[in-house]
Design a protein around this motif. Sequence first.
Motif, PDB file in Angstrom:
ATOM      1  N   VAL A 162      18.084  49.334  31.866  1.00 34.25           N
ATOM      2  CA  VAL A 162      18.714  48.942  32.398  1.00 34.25           C
ATOM      3  C   VAL A 162      19.667  47.754  31.933  1.00 34.25           C
ATOM      4  O   VAL A 162      20.389  47.379  31.398  1.00 34.25           O
ATOM      5  CB  VAL A 162      19.556  49.185  33.489  1.00 34.25           C
ATOM      6  CG1 VAL A 162      20.889  48.784  33.763  1.00 34.25           C
ATOM      7  CG2 VAL A 162      20.004  50.840  33.863  1.00 34.25           C
ATOM      8  N   THR A 376      20.022  48.808  39.898  1.00 37.73           N
ATOM      9  CA  THR A 376      20.378  49.759  38.815  1.00 37.73           C
ATOM     10  C   THR A 376      21.360  50.642  38.244  1.00 37.73           C
ATOM     11  O   THR A 376      22.190  50.820  37.718  1.00 37.73           O
ATOM     12  CB  THR A 376      19.161  51.106  38.537  1.00 37.73           C
ATOM     13  OG1 THR A 376      17.744  50.292  38.930  1.00 37.73           O
ATOM     14  CG2 THR A 376      19.386  51.505  37.110  1.00 37.73           C
ATOM     15  N   ARG A 380      24.619  48.752  35.279  1.00 33.36           N
ATOM     16  CA  ARG A 380      24.973  49.963  34.052  1.00 33.36           C
ATOM     17  C   ARG A 380      26.052  50.412  34.377  1.00 33.36           C
ATOM     18  O   ARG A 380      26.522  50.039  32.809  1.00 33.36           O
ATOM     19  CB  ARG A 380      24.118  50.929  34.740  1.00 33.36           C
ATOM     20  CG  ARG A 380      24.200  52.703  33.658  1.00 33.36           C
ATOM     21  CD  ARG A 380      23.627  53.919  34.319  1.00 33.36           C
ATOM     22  NE  ARG A 380      22.311  54.008  34.495  1.00 33.36           N
ATOM     23  CZ  ARG A 380      22.214  53.842  35.642  1.00 33.36           C
ATOM     24  NH1 ARG A 380      22.381  53.965  36.228  1.00 33.36           N
ATOM     25  NH2 ARG A 380      20.705  54.670  35.792  1.00 33.36           N
ATOM     26  N   ASP A 383      27.472  46.806  32.458  1.00 31.62           N
ATOM     27  CA  ASP A 383      27.262  47.022  30.765  1.00 31.62           C
ATOM     28  C   ASP A 383      28.246  47.710  30.313  1.00 31.62           C
ATOM     29  O   ASP A 383      28.949  47.197  28.866  1.00 31.62           O
ATOM     30  CB  ASP A 383      25.548  47.380  30.854  1.00 31.62           C
ATOM     31  CG  ASP A 383      25.397  47.414  29.221  1.00 31.62           C
ATOM     32  OD1 ASP A 383      26.162  47.103  28.286  1.00 31.62           O
ATOM     33  OD2 ASP A 383      24.301  48.175  28.996  1.00 31.62           O
TER      34      ASP A 383
END
Length: 466
Positions: A162, A376, A380, A383
Amino acid sequence: MPDKRTETDSLGQIEVPAEALYGAQTTRAVGNFPISGLRASVFLIRALAMVKLAAAAANRELGLITEEQGGVIVRAAQEVLDGKHHEHFVVDVFQAGAGVSLHMNTNEVLANRAGQLLGEALGSYKKVHPNDHVNYGQSTNDVFPTAMRLSALLALEELYPVLNALAGSFAAKAEEFRDVLKAGRTHMQDAVPITLGQEFAAYAAAVREAEAAIRRGSVGLRALGLGGSAVGTGLNTHPEYRQKAVAKLARIAGLELHPAYDLRYAMQSCACMAEVSGALRGLALEMVRISNDLRLLSSGPNTGFNEIHLPSLQPGSSIMPGKVNPVLAELTAMVGFQVVGNDAAVAMAVQAGQLELNVMMPAMAHNTLQSITILTNTLRELDVHCVRGITVNRERAAFYAGSTIALATALNPYIGYAKAAALVKESVASGRSIVELAREQKLLSEEQIAEILDPKNMTEPRARKA
């Protein structure tokens, strides 16, 4: 069928749910610790199952438990690794010190499932006992520290991709925005020009540096105290067990693991958990900072910076029509705050060790694993649904690049700091640009103005012409 069965432990008889794979000690822990409603992370459950599988395989190989016992314990542990029976791990994350309750929860689940595979009734423990066979040559005091370290390593394996993807997305935006001039800002005031691409390249670097720090901080997690038994002396273990069990565990986990050079140290000290938690805090701090930048750069649209546009993900107000908020940047900051708080809890737990054991490991495990998990998942989403969709308002950025009073900084080598400062003061008072005033006061030739006061030329080092 009855909904309860009766089991006996060292404290006496207790009723256990009839179909539960756990037993008496787990049932007592459930009653004793109705604290948070939170149960163990899947990474910790998997890590415990891996430890038990490795230990059973080593003990079977050494002839310390029978082939039959070792075989069914390995099968039961593998089922847990395959995602089965997790609903039977029912102990709260806040529990008895050292993780005894969750450890016994694991021993009971594996013993009962192993017994089932041999045709035994739940709670019988005649052929496979939680303490005598599943836990042979082990103690909570070496199993839980091992599983805690391993679970963090397993969880980090999901965080690293990630972070790599997020850094890549920032780098891609840096390339996309490499020619977008804008004003730099320091102290939230006008500074010399920079490109938007340079800003985003720095974000990519920050993520990569944070990942590198986490990888460095996690090195100590790989040294395991499995085989130390109760106080790190290896009581009730075979001389070859330590090496065999850790080697098997490394193969099962697919990770580089090795026995700690001093088993007493591995049991007394949890400094490695503080180190990795601190590195996670470092990542969180960087992401809070970057998320704040994204919120500032996209603020507006009419009364803020409005230099970039974040993807519109949901309506932002229950009363103001058309309002859209930077929800993932906001989320990132809030998750960062939680990680910082988790790190404080880990730090307090790590320093609370006494003599041969630190009993505060459940708090360390829960907080560290929660930090990894929420980082995490959050990064993710940031992004995929935010960073990759960022676009630029080139006109607004160019306006600010040409309007910053810090353009006068480029004049320092030519007219001196004092004259440049006077020019800035006049620009602020009159509302006229630095370029306009420099031209009017004939401080530079037109050729020099075009060269020296071009914002693009201020975004990289340039040799001064005599």
